[in-house]
Design an enzyme around this catalytic site. Structure first.
Site, PDB file in Angstrom:
ATOM      1  CE  LYS A 192      -4.206  -0.236   0.729  1.00  0.00           C
ATOM      2  NZ  LYS A 192      -5.200  -0.842  -0.121  1.00  0.00           N
ATOM      3  CB  CYS A 384      42.242  17.444   6.864  1.00  0.00           C
ATOM      4  SG  CYS A 384      42.151  19.157   6.290  1.00  0.00           S
ATOM      5  CG  HIS A 510      39.900  15.888   2.813  1.00  0.00           C
ATOM      6  ND1 HIS A 510      39.283  15.515   3.990  1.00  0.00           N
ATOM      7  CD2 HIS A 510      40.200  17.205   2.948  1.00  0.00           C
ATOM      8  CE1 HIS A 510      39.196  16.560   4.792  1.00  0.00           C
ATOM      9  NE2 HIS A 510      39.740  17.608   4.174  1.00  0.00           N
ATOM     10  CD  GLU A 512      38.893  11.996   3.334  1.00  0.00           C
ATOM     11  OE1 GLU A 512      40.116  11.899   3.130  1.00  0.00           O
ATOM     12  OE2 GLU A 512      38.392  12.923   4.013  1.00  0.00           O
TER      13      GLU A 512
HETATM   14  N1  GLN Z   1      40.015  22.820  10.710  1.00  0.00           N
HETATM   15  C1  GLN Z   1      41.188  22.571   9.938  1.00  0.00           C
HETATM   16  C2  GLN Z   1      41.412  23.642   8.884  1.00  0.00           C
HETATM   17  O1  GLN Z   1      40.507  24.347   8.520  1.00  0.00           O
HETATM   18  C3  GLN Z   1      41.121  21.207   9.287  1.00  0.00           C
HETATM   19  C4  GLN Z   1      40.053  21.051   8.270  1.00  0.00           C
HETATM   20  C5  GLN Z   1      39.716  19.632   7.925  1.00  0.00           C
HETATM   21  O2  GLN Z   1      40.039  18.710   8.684  1.00  0.00           O
HETATM   22  N2  GLN Z   1      39.004  19.424   6.828  1.00  0.00           N
HETATM   23  O3  GLN Z   1      42.485  23.791   8.392  1.00  0.00           O
END
Ligand code: GLN
Length: 538
Positions: A192, A384, A510, A512
């Protein structure tokens, strides 16, 4: 190849049914049959992009090569297809309204009343068609965020209605994803909700062509027939999407259900060759049948919601499969880590990651986690903010700069080893103003990361405002710290590692965001390898 064909994916009944995974899976199958495909996400919220959203609200913010801060579904698109996306692949209501209002101020609509129909819907249309026109894809899949029936979704559904008419028969397709709940008390699957959500689409003038039914249990022929009859679709267009262990099995499941063939027939596209899915199947097989396992700790502060670290978790999955290892991932809250608890919380891990993040909440716990990994020679991967924590830890405990810190956290320090980037100093606005997107990096040939990448010139995606303060580089280097990746233009330290440690790497970027099923990121692969070695040496 003729003009681009358009597929619209909508969702009904409830959110979180996995529209992104179904879109990615269909795209994968079409790609494996030789078609060029891209996927676009339309998000009905008013923010210009998710860059300013707290991860608790909307999960991770994904960053494209061209520096767009986007919905995490774009991560799935890239991980499945192995093809980069861009700003054009993610459009929000905020962005639509912003361009319409800008046009109004410019005088583009002079004399006219500006309205949702046609001005907003025209702008949505333009953004959808742009991808096909500019890049000449064979197929563009547009996923409409939210659930049919939401007020916010209405202009999008209306745009789909108009576009279907304008594109003409066989040039577009609507796939509607719904839920068939199982009622344990009566032992029944219920159709449904699906019927109601299709009615809702019909009220808005859109007849779906294919229904994908998310379910915990197999749908028998009778249920499929019932859905087909009451929702005006043919039987092969009722597709079962049963729960599976890993999202990476979904393309194989959709292949069995012939979602790709049904799609091609309805779009009048030739069913060229059988899909080439051999490498994909090998990956899924390795993922499901690991020969070993490792324990990895992910230290962050948004750990209650796994979507906050989606790309990191998926990258570990890819790297685990390559290494035939199951990743036992523990997401740990950095606020719980203090000098008394650190040993107990982190012991038994073969690898430690400190996650990206912003602000000082939980920062001391992260720095303690770094210290634990460094002193106990546990493979460490700082991403980061995780790299910045590694720098602070090294300054405090190896160089003996006791109050070393990042100026993001405090200005009351004699040793600002992490400091605001020069280019950020005049920036006041928050949205889209970080250092974003891909930048080149030169890797030092005598480094651990060079072994992982196997090349000197790399390019990685960024999202940050702060950086390693190069005034300190000499003191750091005198104690076994290696700046192993440098931006060739700005000279920023993008990668650091420690010489006197089996695997200790911090990256300002990053990695990832660019790991995919068929191309796992080399740093994640190398990190998992190191974790396996660590476990075996114990
Ligand atoms: N806060 C940190 C910066 O602005 C790391 C940023 C993050 O981990 N993406 O540089």
């Amino acid at each position: 190849m003729a003009a681009t064909k358009y597929i619209f994916v909508t969702g009904g009944v409830t959110s979180s049914l996995g529209k992104g995974i179904i879109s990615s899976s269909l795209a994968k199958l079409l790609q494996a049959r030789g078609y060029s495909v891209t996927i676009q996400k339309l998000d009905p919220y008013i923010n210009i992009d998710p860059g300013t959203l707290n991860p608790y609200e909307h999960g991770e913010c994904y960053v494209t090569q061209d520096g767009a801060e986007t919905d995490l579904d774009l991560g799935h698109y890239e991980r499945f297809l192995g093809v980069p996306t861009s700003q054009a692949n993610n459009v929000t209501t905020g962005r639509i309204y912003q361009s319409v209002i800008n046009k109004e101020r410019r005088g583009d609509y002079l004399g006219k009343t500006v309205q949702i129909i046609p001005h907003i819907t025209d702008e949505i249309k333009r953004r959808i068609l742009l991808l096909g026109k500019k890049h000449k894809y064979d197929v563009v899949i547009t996923e409409i965020g939210g659930t049919v029936g939401d007020i916010e979704s209405l202009p999008y559904i209306e745009t789909v209605r108009q576009l279907r008419w304008e594109l003409g028969p066989k040039n577009s397709l609507v796939i509607h994803l719904t839920l068939v709940p199982y009622l344990a008390a009566s032992g029944e699957l219920k159709t449904k909700p699906t019927q109601h959500s299709v009615k809702n689409l019909l009220e808005n003038g859109v007849q779906p062509d294919i229904l994908v039914l998310r379910t915990e249990r197999t749908l028998n022929k009778d249920i499929r027939k019932k859905v087909a009859l009451f929702c005006n679709v043919d039987l092969p267009s009722v597709i079962e999407s049963i729960d599976v262990k890993t999202i990476y099995e979904v393309p194989l499941l959709m292949l069995k259900e012939k979602l790709d063939e049904t799609t091609l027939i309805k779009l009048d596209l030739p069913i060229l060759s059988p899909p080439e899915l051999k490498p994909w199947k090998i990956f899924v097989d390795k993922l499901k049948n690991p020969s070993k396992s490792v324990n990895i700790a992910l230290v962050g502060k948004y750990v209650e919601l796994h979507d906050s670290y989606k790309s990191i978790i998926e990258s570990l999955t890819h790297a685990g499969a390559v290494n035939s290892a199951r990743i036992n991932l523990k997401c740990l809250h950095s606020e719980n880590i203090n000098p008394e608890t650190v040993g107990e919380i982190l012991s038994g891990n073969d690898g430690i990651i400190v996650a990206p993040g912003f602000g000082d909440r939980g920062i001391e716990g992260k720095i303690l986690a770094v210290k634990y990994a460094r002193e106990n020679k546990i493979p460490y991967f700082g991403i980061c903010l995780g790299m910045q924590c590694a720098v602070i830890e090294f300054a405090r405990n190896v160089l003996d700069f006791k109050d070393a810190h990042s100026t993001e956290m405090t200005h009351m320090t004699a040793h600002p080893v992490i400091d605001l980037m020069e280019e950020q100093k005049g920036v006041a606005e928050k949205g889209g103003t970080m250092r974003l997107g891909s930048y080149p990096c030169h890797v030092n040939k005598n480094s651990l990361v060079f072994k992982a990448y196997g090349k000197k010139n790399i390019s990685e995606r960024h999202r940050h405002r702060y950086e390693f303060n190069s005034d300190y580089l000499k003191s750091f280097e005198s104690k076994g710290f290696l700046a192993s990746g440098i931006n060739p233009d700005s000279k920023l330290v993008e990668i650091m590692e420690l010489k006197d440690h089996p695997w200790f790497v911090g990256v300002q970027f990053h990695p990832e965001y660019s790991s995919s099923v068929l191309k796992p990121h080399p740093l994640f692969v190398s990190f998992v390898e190191a974790a396996i070695l660590k476990k075996e040496s114990n």
